[in-house]
Design an enzyme around this catalytic site. Structure first.
Site, PDB file in Angstrom:
ATOM      1  N   LYS A 186     -33.730 -13.994 -39.772  1.00 16.90           N
ATOM      2  CA  LYS A 186     -32.654 -14.373 -40.692  1.00 16.90           C
ATOM      3  C   LYS A 186     -31.417 -13.504 -40.413  1.00 16.90           C
ATOM      4  O   LYS A 186     -31.548 -12.296 -40.234  1.00 16.90           O
ATOM      5  CB  LYS A 186     -33.152 -14.131 -42.125  1.00 16.90           C
ATOM      6  CG  LYS A 186     -32.270 -14.677 -43.201  1.00 16.90           C
ATOM      7  CD  LYS A 186     -32.988 -14.565 -44.545  1.00 16.90           C
ATOM      8  CE  LYS A 186     -32.039 -14.298 -45.674  1.00 16.90           C
ATOM      9  NZ  LYS A 186     -31.605 -12.947 -45.847  1.00 16.90           N
ATOM     10  N   ASN A 222     -26.893  -6.579 -57.163  1.00 11.57           N
ATOM     11  CA  ASN A 222     -26.662  -5.665 -56.051  1.00 11.57           C
ATOM     12  C   ASN A 222     -25.151  -5.557 -55.890  1.00 11.57           C
ATOM     13  O   ASN A 222     -24.520  -6.494 -55.410  1.00 11.57           O
ATOM     14  CB  ASN A 222     -27.293  -6.217 -54.769  1.00 11.57           C
ATOM     15  CG  ASN A 222     -28.790  -6.412 -54.890  1.00 11.57           C
ATOM     16  OD1 ASN A 222     -29.470  -5.604 -55.512  1.00 11.57           O
ATOM     17  ND2 ASN A 222     -29.306  -7.483 -54.311  1.00 11.57           N
ATOM     18  N   GLY A 226     -27.294  -3.127 -50.763  1.00 10.20           N
ATOM     19  CA  GLY A 226     -28.199  -4.073 -50.121  1.00 10.20           C
ATOM     20  C   GLY A 226     -27.751  -5.517 -50.271  1.00 10.20           C
ATOM     21  O   GLY A 226     -28.464  -6.430 -49.862  1.00 10.20           O
ATOM     22  N   SER A 227     -26.570  -5.751 -50.839  1.00 13.46           N
ATOM     23  CA  SER A 227     -26.111  -7.141 -51.010  1.00 13.46           C
ATOM     24  C   SER A 227     -25.640  -7.698 -49.661  1.00 13.46           C
ATOM     25  O   SER A 227     -25.207  -6.951 -48.787  1.00 13.46           O
ATOM     26  CB  SER A 227     -24.975  -7.204 -52.032  1.00 13.46           C
ATOM     27  OG  SER A 227     -23.769  -6.767 -51.453  1.00 13.46           O
ATOM     28  N   SER A 228     -25.742  -9.010 -49.516  1.00 15.60           N
ATOM     29  CA  SER A 228     -25.297  -9.604 -48.253  1.00 15.60           C
ATOM     30  C   SER A 228     -24.226 -10.675 -48.467  1.00 15.60           C
ATOM     31  O   SER A 228     -23.547 -11.049 -47.523  1.00 15.60           O
ATOM     32  CB  SER A 228     -26.480 -10.190 -47.496  1.00 15.60           C
ATOM     33  OG  SER A 228     -27.135 -11.142 -48.293  1.00 15.60           O
ATOM     34  N   HIS A 240     -22.931 -12.743 -57.907  1.00 13.15           N
ATOM     35  CA  HIS A 240     -24.174 -13.389 -58.326  1.00 13.15           C
ATOM     36  C   HIS A 240     -25.170 -12.357 -58.817  1.00 13.15           C
ATOM     37  O   HIS A 240     -25.268 -11.265 -58.278  1.00 13.15           O
ATOM     38  CB  HIS A 240     -24.798 -14.178 -57.167  1.00 13.15           C
ATOM     39  CG  HIS A 240     -25.145 -13.332 -55.979  1.00 13.15           C
ATOM     40  ND1 HIS A 240     -24.192 -12.910 -55.066  1.00 13.15           N
ATOM     41  CD2 HIS A 240     -26.326 -12.814 -55.556  1.00 13.15           C
ATOM     42  CE1 HIS A 240     -24.774 -12.168 -54.141  1.00 13.15           C
ATOM     43  NE2 HIS A 240     -26.071 -12.089 -54.415  1.00 13.15           N
ATOM     44  N   LYS A 292     -39.976  -5.348 -42.930  1.00 14.86           N
ATOM     45  CA  LYS A 292     -39.879  -6.353 -41.862  1.00 14.86           C
ATOM     46  C   LYS A 292     -40.457  -5.858 -40.541  1.00 14.86           C
ATOM     47  O   LYS A 292     -40.710  -6.663 -39.657  1.00 14.86           O
ATOM     48  CB  LYS A 292     -38.408  -6.744 -41.673  1.00 14.86           C
ATOM     49  CG  LYS A 292     -37.771  -7.341 -42.932  1.00 14.86           C
ATOM     50  CD  LYS A 292     -36.299  -7.668 -42.748  1.00 14.86           C
ATOM     51  CE  LYS A 292     -35.667  -8.099 -44.062  1.00 14.86           C
ATOM     52  NZ  LYS A 292     -34.213  -8.274 -43.979  1.00 14.86           N
TER      53      LYS A 292
HETATM   54  P1  B4P Z   1     -33.117  -9.642 -47.335  1.00 12.05           P
HETATM   55  O1  B4P Z   1     -33.495  -9.827 -45.930  1.00 12.05           O
HETATM   56  O2  B4P Z   1     -32.903  -8.260 -47.879  1.00 12.05           O
HETATM   57  O3  B4P Z   1     -31.863 -10.606 -47.568  1.00 12.05           O
HETATM   58  P2  B4P Z   1     -30.450 -10.474 -48.270  1.00 12.05           P
HETATM   59  O4  B4P Z   1     -29.732 -11.738 -47.969  1.00 12.05           O
HETATM   60  O5  B4P Z   1     -29.783  -9.181 -47.943  1.00 12.05           O
HETATM   61  O6  B4P Z   1     -30.853 -10.538 -49.801  1.00 12.05           O
HETATM   62  P3  B4P Z   1     -30.283  -9.746 -51.002  1.00 12.05           P
HETATM   63  O7  B4P Z   1     -30.888 -10.374 -52.193  1.00 12.05           O
HETATM   64  O8  B4P Z   1     -30.546  -8.305 -50.803  1.00 12.05           O
HETATM   65  O9  B4P Z   1     -28.713 -10.009 -50.879  1.00 12.05           O
HETATM   66  P4  B4P Z   1     -27.641 -10.464 -51.983  1.00 12.05           P
HETATM   67  O10 B4P Z   1     -27.676  -9.624 -53.183  1.00 12.05           O
HETATM   68  O11 B4P Z   1     -26.300 -10.614 -51.340  1.00 12.05           O
HETATM   69  O12 B4P Z   1     -34.223 -10.328 -48.270  1.00 12.05           O
HETATM   70  C1  B4P Z   1     -34.711 -11.608 -47.988  1.00 12.05           C
HETATM   71  C2  B4P Z   1     -35.007 -12.302 -49.300  1.00 12.05           C
HETATM   72  O13 B4P Z   1     -36.045 -11.614 -49.994  1.00 12.05           O
HETATM   73  C3  B4P Z   1     -33.820 -12.311 -50.239  1.00 12.05           C
HETATM   74  O14 B4P Z   1     -33.881 -13.514 -50.941  1.00 12.05           O
HETATM   75  C4  B4P Z   1     -34.101 -11.150 -51.151  1.00 12.05           C
HETATM   76  O15 B4P Z   1     -33.468 -11.297 -52.404  1.00 12.05           O
HETATM   77  C5  B4P Z   1     -35.600 -11.207 -51.263  1.00 12.05           C
HETATM   78  N1  B4P Z   1     -36.206  -9.905 -51.503  1.00 12.05           N
HETATM   79  C6  B4P Z   1     -35.801  -8.700 -51.044  1.00 12.05           C
HETATM   80  N2  B4P Z   1     -36.648  -7.741 -51.421  1.00 12.05           N
HETATM   81  C7  B4P Z   1     -37.624  -8.350 -52.146  1.00 12.05           C
HETATM   82  C8  B4P Z   1     -38.793  -7.896 -52.781  1.00 12.05           C
HETATM   83  N3  B4P Z   1     -39.128  -6.623 -52.755  1.00 12.05           N
HETATM   84  N4  B4P Z   1     -39.546  -8.797 -53.441  1.00 12.05           N
HETATM   85  C9  B4P Z   1     -39.221 -10.093 -53.457  1.00 12.05           C
HETATM   86  N5  B4P Z   1     -38.137 -10.606 -52.855  1.00 12.05           N
HETATM   87  C10 B4P Z   1     -37.337  -9.728 -52.194  1.00 12.05           C
HETATM   88  O16 B4P Z   1     -28.139 -11.883 -52.422  1.00 12.05           O
HETATM   89  C11 B4P Z   1     -27.815 -13.036 -51.712  1.00 12.05           C
HETATM   90  C12 B4P Z   1     -28.896 -14.035 -52.058  1.00 12.05           C
HETATM   91  O17 B4P Z   1     -28.475 -15.342 -51.688  1.00 12.05           O
HETATM   92  C13 B4P Z   1     -30.162 -13.723 -51.276  1.00 12.05           C
HETATM   93  O18 B4P Z   1     -31.256 -13.856 -52.158  1.00 12.05           O
HETATM   94  C14 B4P Z   1     -30.160 -14.799 -50.211  1.00 12.05           C
HETATM   95  O19 B4P Z   1     -31.473 -15.125 -49.808  1.00 12.05           O
HETATM   96  C15 B4P Z   1     -29.485 -15.948 -50.939  1.00 12.05           C
HETATM   97  N6  B4P Z   1     -28.862 -16.944 -50.084  1.00 12.05           N
HETATM   98  C16 B4P Z   1     -28.318 -16.778 -48.845  1.00 12.05           C
HETATM   99  N7  B4P Z   1     -27.807 -17.951 -48.396  1.00 12.05           N
HETATM  100  C17 B4P Z   1     -28.030 -18.863 -49.372  1.00 12.05           C
HETATM  101  C18 B4P Z   1     -27.753 -20.251 -49.505  1.00 12.05           C
HETATM  102  N8  B4P Z   1     -27.158 -20.940 -48.533  1.00 12.05           N
HETATM  103  N9  B4P Z   1     -28.100 -20.878 -50.646  1.00 12.05           N
HETATM  104  C19 B4P Z   1     -28.745 -20.198 -51.633  1.00 12.05           C
HETATM  105  N10 B4P Z   1     -29.058 -18.893 -51.560  1.00 12.05           N
HETATM  106  C20 B4P Z   1     -28.697 -18.236 -50.443  1.00 12.05           C
END
Ligand code: B4P
Length: 319
Positions: free
Chosen positions: A53, A143, A149-151, A156, A282
């Site tokens: 991803k 986040n 850790g936000s992406s 949101h 990971k």
């Molecule tokens: P990560 O690999 O850390 O991915 P991330 O995008 O950095 O997610 P994060 O949630 O940190 O970022 P942001 O606040 O910007 O993790 C992969 C997935 O696992 C993520 O869903 C994460 O939330 C979840 N996760 C991480 N740690 C976990 C744990 N310990 N237990 C369970 N789940 C865990 O949030 C952006 C969000 O938008 C993310 O959730 C992302 O998946 C989502 N997103 C991205 N593109 C999207 C789209 N097109 N439509 C809808 N949602 C989308």
């Protein structure tokens, strides 16, 4: 006003989106660890396939905003509060089923503070989705800033079902404690066994006693303390930018100031979930290191946060 049948709506939208491939669920192997030094329980989810991803640094992912015109199949509601302010979406890349995102309809930055409306909406969602009789509990989290850790940069919050029989250390900290407002006399709770700084306040048991003003005052009190680190640490870490995780269950709220999103040495990153004991891994090497020494998690959480300040009295300078 949230829809009466919210849980059903989320479940139905998720089932259809997962069946049609719009949600890309990642299978993970979960292991439970207990840190013998802190007594903290960790649920470690190992998901090597997530390496495929794109990460935050990916330019293409950065340029597009998936929350502006979300996929209809991922949309639980375009107007979840009935006043046009928020949509509720399914997370496209969940590790836990039915992971939802509360997204502002108008573009706002993920670095902006939570508003009283954000807070009460997230709390109301928890209230609707939790089912105490069935041991179903959720956590809402924010986040804030890249080091958290936000992406994605469009504002949101996220709502995640907690694993059953899982006790975050914040539960333990709040056991037998009543609600209080953090102020000069009343410091938020910190577990002195944990290495990293965290600020916790128990919430009133009855949801009717939790309103917008209460949550906003608690949040402001915690934010003040978190921001102090960014004044005090600029000498040691000149490139520090403000970042923190905010977590809320129906029992408590917690804020953790963050100094980095990941540890390159241990090849692991954390968002808010890590700071309640839910750790996403990971890399195989990282899992091996954690399995051999579960206390490593506390050390890496500290590396990505700031040292615990339990027992320290705030000076007037902080306020
Ligand atoms: P990560 O690999 O850390 O991915 P991330 O995008 O950095 O997610 P994060 O949630 O940190 O970022 P942001 O606040 O910007 O993790 C992969 C997935 O696992 C993520 O869903 C994460 O939330 C979840 N996760 C991480 N740690 C976990 C744990 N310990 N237990 C369970 N789940 C865990 O949030 C952006 C969000 O938008 C993310 O959730 C992302 O998946 C989502 N997103 C991205 N593109 C999207 C789209 N097109 N439509 C809808 N949602 C989308």
């Amino acid at each position: 006003m949230l829809p009466e049948n919210l849980s059903q709506l989320v479940s139905d939208t998720y089932a259809t989106a997962a069946a049609n491939g719009h949600v890309q669920f990642t299978e993970s192997a979960t292991n439970k660890f207990k840190d013998p030094k802190t007594g903290i329980q960790y649920v470690v989810s190992y998901a090597p396939s997530l390496l495929k991803k794109p990460e935050r640094a990916d330019q293409e992912a950065k340029a597009s905003n998936p929350f502006e015109k979300p996929e209809p199949e991922l949309t639980v509601s375009t107007d979840i509060t009935g006043d046009g302010e928020y949509k509720l979406l399914l997370n496209k890349f969940p590790v836990v089923p039915e992971h939802v995102l509360l997204v502002t309809n108008e573009y706002k930055q993920q670095t902006s503070p939570l508003s009283p409306k954000d807070l009460i909406t997230a709390y109301s969602l928890l209230d609707k989705l939790d089912d105490e009789d069935e041991d179903v509990r959720h956590m809402a989290f924010y986040n804030c800033g890249p080091s958290s850790g936000s992406s994605l940069d469009h504002k949101h919050l996220q709502l995640l079902k907690l694993p059953q029989k899982f006790t975050p250390f914040q539960d333990r900290l709040c056991n037998g404690r009543d609600f209080f407002l953090p102020d000069v006399q009343n410091e938020p709770l910190q577990d002195n066994k944990v290495a990293f700084s965290h600020f916790v306040v128990p919430l009133p048991e009855e949801s009717s006693k939790v309103d917008e003003d209460t949550l906003a005052m608690v949040y402001a009190g915690l934010l003040q303390r978190a921001l102090t680190f960014f004044q005090n640490w600029t000498d040691e870490k000149p490139r520090l930018s403000v970042g923190y995780n905010f977590m809320m269950t129906k029992r408590w709220v917690c804020m953790v100031p963050r100094s980095a999103a990941r540890s390159d040495e241990q090849n692991i990153g954390f968002n808010a979930t890590g700071y309640v004991g839910l750790v996403l891994v990971k890399y195989e090497e990282t899992l091996k290191n954690i399995t051999e020494n579960p206390h490593l998690i506390d050390e890496v959480l500290l590396e990505c946060g700031f040292p615990n300040t339990a027992g320290q009295k705030p000076t007037e300078y902080h306020y």
